[in-house]
Enzyme design. Structure first.
Site, PDB file in Angstrom:
ATOM      1  N   ASP A 152      -7.253  -4.363   9.825  1.00 25.54           N
ATOM      2  CA  ASP A 152      -6.543  -3.227   9.771  1.00 25.54           C
ATOM      3  C   ASP A 152      -7.516  -1.895  10.187  1.00 25.54           C
ATOM      4  OD1 ASP A 152      -4.937  -1.113   8.952  1.00 25.54           O
ATOM      5  OD2 ASP A 152      -5.196  -1.063   6.960  1.00 25.54           O
ATOM      6  N   GLU A 181      -3.019  -2.936  -2.639  1.00 18.89           N
ATOM      7  CA  GLU A 181      -4.021  -2.241  -1.935  1.00 18.89           C
ATOM      8  C   GLU A 181      -4.362  -0.812  -2.565  1.00 18.89           C
ATOM      9  OE1 GLU A 181      -3.300  -1.853   2.378  1.00 18.89           O
ATOM     10  OE2 GLU A 181      -5.294  -0.874   2.793  1.00 18.89           O
ATOM     11  N   LYS A 203      -7.039   2.766  -2.735  1.00 22.34           N
ATOM     12  CA  LYS A 203      -7.519   3.695  -1.941  1.00 22.34           C
ATOM     13  C   LYS A 203      -8.282   4.584  -2.481  1.00 22.34           C
ATOM     14  CE  LYS A 203      -6.112   5.946   2.577  1.00 22.34           C
ATOM     15  NZ  LYS A 203      -5.479   5.845   3.668  1.00 22.34           N
ATOM     16  N   ASP A 213      -9.556  -2.587   1.332  1.00 20.46           N
ATOM     17  CA  ASP A 213      -9.654  -2.461   2.647  1.00 20.46           C
ATOM     18  C   ASP A 213     -11.220  -1.701   2.880  1.00 20.46           C
ATOM     19  OD1 ASP A 213      -9.682  -0.411   4.843  1.00 20.46           O
ATOM     20  OD2 ASP A 213      -7.552  -0.725   4.981  1.00 20.46           O
ATOM     21  N   ASP A 233     -10.369   4.129  10.548  1.00 16.69           N
ATOM     22  CA  ASP A 233      -9.600   2.980  11.283  1.00 16.69           C
ATOM     23  C   ASP A 233     -10.122   2.601  12.495  1.00 16.69           C
ATOM     24  OD1 ASP A 233      -7.996   1.624   9.107  1.00 16.69           O
ATOM     25  OD2 ASP A 233      -7.319   3.798   8.859  1.00 16.69           O
ATOM     26  N   HIS A 288      -8.765  -6.205   4.098  1.00 17.82           N
ATOM     27  CA  HIS A 288      -8.075  -5.407   5.329  1.00 17.82           C
ATOM     28  C   HIS A 288      -9.508  -4.807   6.055  1.00 17.82           C
ATOM     29  CE1 HIS A 288      -3.784  -3.944   4.910  1.00 17.82           C
ATOM     30  NE2 HIS A 288      -4.068  -4.991   5.053  1.00 17.82           N
ATOM     31  N   ASP A 345     -11.991   7.386   6.614  1.00 15.51           N
ATOM     32  CA  ASP A 345     -11.105   6.236   6.639  1.00 15.51           C
ATOM     33  C   ASP A 345     -10.337   6.330   7.963  1.00 15.51           C
ATOM     34  OD1 ASP A 345      -9.670   4.062   6.153  1.00 15.51           O
ATOM     35  OD2 ASP A 345      -8.055   4.675   5.213  1.00 15.51           O
ATOM     36  N   TRP A 366       0.818  -1.124   0.043  1.00 16.29           N
ATOM     37  CA  TRP A 366       0.102  -0.059  -0.101  1.00 16.29           C
ATOM     38  C   TRP A 366       0.906   1.179   0.189  1.00 16.29           C
ATOM     39  CZ3 TRP A 366      -0.174   3.900   3.703  1.00 16.29           C
ATOM     40  CH2 TRP A 366      -1.160   4.968   3.371  1.00 16.29           C
ATOM     41  N   HIS A 390     -11.892   2.119   2.418  1.00 14.04           N
ATOM     42  CA  HIS A 390     -11.200   2.836   1.171  1.00 14.04           C
ATOM     43  C   HIS A 390     -12.034   3.012  -0.069  1.00 14.04           C
ATOM     44  CE1 HIS A 390      -6.683   1.775   2.492  1.00 14.04           C
ATOM     45  NE2 HIS A 390      -7.395   2.181   3.503  1.00 14.04           N
TER      46      HIS A 390
HETATM   47  C1  RNT Z   1      -3.914   2.860   4.902  1.00  9.43           C
HETATM   48  C2  RNT Z   1      -4.067   1.152   4.589  1.00  9.43           C
HETATM   49  C3  RNT Z   1      -2.802   0.419   5.247  1.00  9.43           C
HETATM   50  C4  RNT Z   1      -2.249   0.823   6.486  1.00  9.43           C
HETATM   51  C5  RNT Z   1      -1.345  -0.099   6.967  1.00  9.43           C
HETATM   52  C6  RNT Z   1      -0.670   0.228   8.135  1.00  9.43           C
HETATM   53  O1  RNT Z   1      -4.930   3.531   4.395  1.00  9.43           O
HETATM   54  O2  RNT Z   1      -5.371   0.853   4.891  1.00  9.43           O
HETATM   55  O3  RNT Z   1      -3.134  -0.849   4.865  1.00  9.43           O
HETATM   56  O4  RNT Z   1      -3.282   1.159   7.223  1.00  9.43           O
HETATM   57  O5  RNT Z   1      -0.434  -0.425   5.969  1.00  9.43           O
HETATM   58 ZN    ZN Z   2      -5.485  -1.070   4.954  1.00  9.72          ZN
END
Ligand code: RNT
Ligand code: ZN
Length: 427
Positions: free
Chosen positions: A327, A227, A229, A260, A297, A287, A295, A186, A263
Site C-alpha cells: 500500500d 484496517e 489508523k 498498515d 506512503d 499493508h 503516513d 478502511w 499507521h
Molecule cells: C489509508 C489506508 C488505505 C488506503 C487504500 C487506498 O491510510 O492505508 O489502505 O491506502 O485503501
Molecule cells: Zn492501508
C-alpha cells in the site's frame, strides 16, 4: 534465462548456505508459493474510474505528476501486465471499488459483481488472484470526514450498503478465481481537533460494521479485514477506527486485522506486533508501506523494518495466517517502476529471511549466547543472497538486477508518454 554466470554464482552460494544447513533449492520452492497482493491504486494515484472529476479525499494524498498515469481500466491492466512481467512469481491484484470496469453509471451503493467482470476475466487469463476494498472516501458523501460512523443515519446507511456490496464482489472473486479474496475495510472517519465525545462514534462504527458483516459469506471465498489508523490529514486528533478499536473488533468478530505499516507512531513497528497478534487472531492482513515522517506512503525499500517483518513471517511460519498486500502511492516516479521496486523488495525481504540460519540462531538465543546471535546475524548480511535472488529471477523468467529498468524505460517511451496526448486526440 539462466546464464552460465548466474548459474555458477548460484551453485557457489548454495554451497556456502549449505554449510549452515540451509537448503536453498527448497527455499526457492517455498518462495514460489508466496503471493503478494499488488495494489492497483499505485497505477493512477488512487483516482479510479468511477468519477473522473472527483478529487482524492479521506486524508490521504499523492504528490508528484510523473507522466503516464493510467486513465482507463485497459491502460491500467496494460501497466499491471508490464509490472507483473518484471516480478518473479505469481501474485494477486488488490482492487478498490472505484476501479470498476463498466459503461454503466453506478454509485458506490449500487456496485455489483458484474461491474468487475472484466477484471475477473483478465485475472483468469493471467492466473492472478484478486483482493478487494470498498472505497469509503473520494465521494461527496464522505466530504465531512465521516462514513460508517457518520452521525446521520442516512449517510451511514449509504456506506453500510457499499461495504455489504463490496463483500459480495469479494465472494464473486473468490468463487470465480478459486483463490480466497480478502476484502479490507478502511474508513477515514475522524476529527481534526480534539473531540468531546470519543466513544459515541466508535459505538456507531461497531454497530455499522456488525450490520456490514451480518451476512455470512463462505470464508473459502471471501475473508473480511479491518484496517486501523492513527491519524490522517484532517483527522490529526482523533480517528474513530484506531488500533485498539479494530484489535478488539477483529478478535471478538473473528475478522482479519489489517496492519498498515504507516499507521502507527513513528517508532512503533508492525514487525513486533505480528507474533503477539498471531496468537489470538484469526489472521493478519499486511499493508506494507513506508511512512516518511508521516503516513506518506512512499515506495517500500529493502530496509530494516521490511526485513524484520519478513523475518517474523519466516521464523514463526506465519504465512498461513498472514496475507501480504502493498500500500503505497508515489506519483513522482514512473508508476510501473514503483510497483516493480516495491514488489521485488517484498519478495527479496522474504528470501533474505529464509536464508538466515534460523535454527542455529534460535539455539544460540536459548542458550543465552547473545554474542554469537549478534555476530552471526551481522555476518549473514553479506552472505551471497544476491546470487540466489538473481537465480530466482532468471529461473522465473524475469530480468535480473536492474535489467528490468530498461524494459520500463522502453515501455515509458512507447506507451506511457503517449498518454499525455488526450484520449480524443488518439482516436
Ligand atoms: C489509508 C489506508 C488505505 C488506503 C487504500 C487506498 O491510510 O492505508 O489502505 O491506502 O485503501
Ligand atoms: Zn492501508
Amino acid at each position: 534465462m539462466i546464464t552460465p554466470q548466474v548459474q555458477r554464482a548460484y551453485d557457489d552460494a548454495k554451497e556456502v548456505y549449505l554449510k549452515h544447513g540451509i537448503n536453498v533449492d527448497e527455499i526457492l520452492e517455498k518462495l514460489k508459493e508466496i503471493k503478494i497482493s499488488m495494489h492497483c491504486w499505485q497505477g493512477d494515484d488512487v483516482r479510479g474510474f468511477m468519477n473522473k472529476d472527483q478529487e482524492l479525499t479521506g486524508g490521504i494524498s499523492v504528490t508528484g505528476n510523473y507522466p503516464g498515469a493510467a486513465r482507463t481500466p485497459e491502460e491500467l491492466r496494460q501497466d499491471l501486465e508490464k509490472a507483473y512481467s518484471l516480478i518473479p512469481g505469481k501474485h494477486k491484484l488488490n482492487l478498490h471499488a472505484i476501479y470498476l470496469d463498466t459503461d454503466e453509471k453506478v454509485d458506490l451503493d449500487e456496485i455489483e459483481p458484474r461491474h468487475y467482470k472484466k477484471w475477473v476475466e483478465w485475472a483468469k487469463k493471467k492466473g492472478i488472484g484478486l483482493d478487494f476494498n470498498p472505497t469509503c472516501f473520494s465521494h461527496p458523501k464522505s466530504e465531512d470526514g465521516f462514513t460508517l460512523s457518520h452521525p446521520n443515519k442516512e449517510i451511514r446507511d449509504f456506506w453500510i450498503e457499499h461495504c455489504k456490496r463490496a463483500r459480495k464482489v469479494g465472494e464473486y472473486f473468490g468463487k470465480e478465481l478459486g483463490q480466497t479474496c480478502v476484502t479490507d475495510i478502511w474508513i477515514p472517519d475522524g476529527y481534526k481537533d480534539l473531540p468531546v465525545d470519543r466513544l459515541t462514534p466508535r459505538k456507531r462504527l461497531e454497530e455499522a460494521l456488525d450490520e456490514v458483516f451480518s451476512e455470512e459469506i463462505d470464508p473459502q471465498y471471501n475473508l473480511d479485514a479491518v484496517e486501523s489508523k492513527l491519524f490522517g490529514i484532517g483527522s490529526e486528533s482523533y480517528v474513530v477506527g484506531s488500533h485498539e478499536f479494530y484489535m478488539g473488533y477483529a478478535l471478538t468478530r473473528n475478522k482479519l486485522l489489517c496492519l498498515d505499516t504507516g499507521h502507527f507512531h513513528p517508532t512503533e513497528v508492525v514487525s513486533n506486533k505480528l507474533s503477539a497478534i498471531s496468537l489470538f487472531n484469526k489472521g493478519i492482513l499486511l499493508h506494507v508501506s513506508r511512512p516518511v515522517r508521516w503516513d506518506s506512503d512512499h515506495v517500500i525499500l529493502l530496509d530494516d523494518e521490511l526485513q524484520e517483518i519478513a523475518r517474523e513471517l519466516v521464523v514463526n511460519d506465519l504465512f498461513k495466517k498472514t496475507y501480504i498486500g502493498l500500500d503505497f502511492f508515489d506519483g513522482s516516479i514512473n508508476r510501473v517502476a514503483a510497483w516493480v521496486i516495491g514488489m521485488r523488495n517484498m519478495i527479496k525481504a522474504i528470501l533474505k529471511a529464509y536464508l538466515e540460519p534460523i535454527e542455529q540462531l534460535k539455539e544460540l538465543e536459548l542458550k543465552g549466547d547473545f554474542t554469537a546471535r549478534l555476530a552471526l546475524r551481522e555476518e549473514f548480511k553479506t552472505y551471497p543472497f544476491g546470487a540466489v535472488w538473481d537465480y530466482y529471477c532468471a529461473s522465473q523468467g524475469v530480468p535480473i538486477r536492474e535489467e528490468w529498468l530498461n524494459e520500463v524505460r522502453n515501455y515509458e517511451q512507447e506507451v506511457l508518454l503517449n498518454r499525455n496526448k488526450s484520449l480524443s486526440e488518439k482516436r
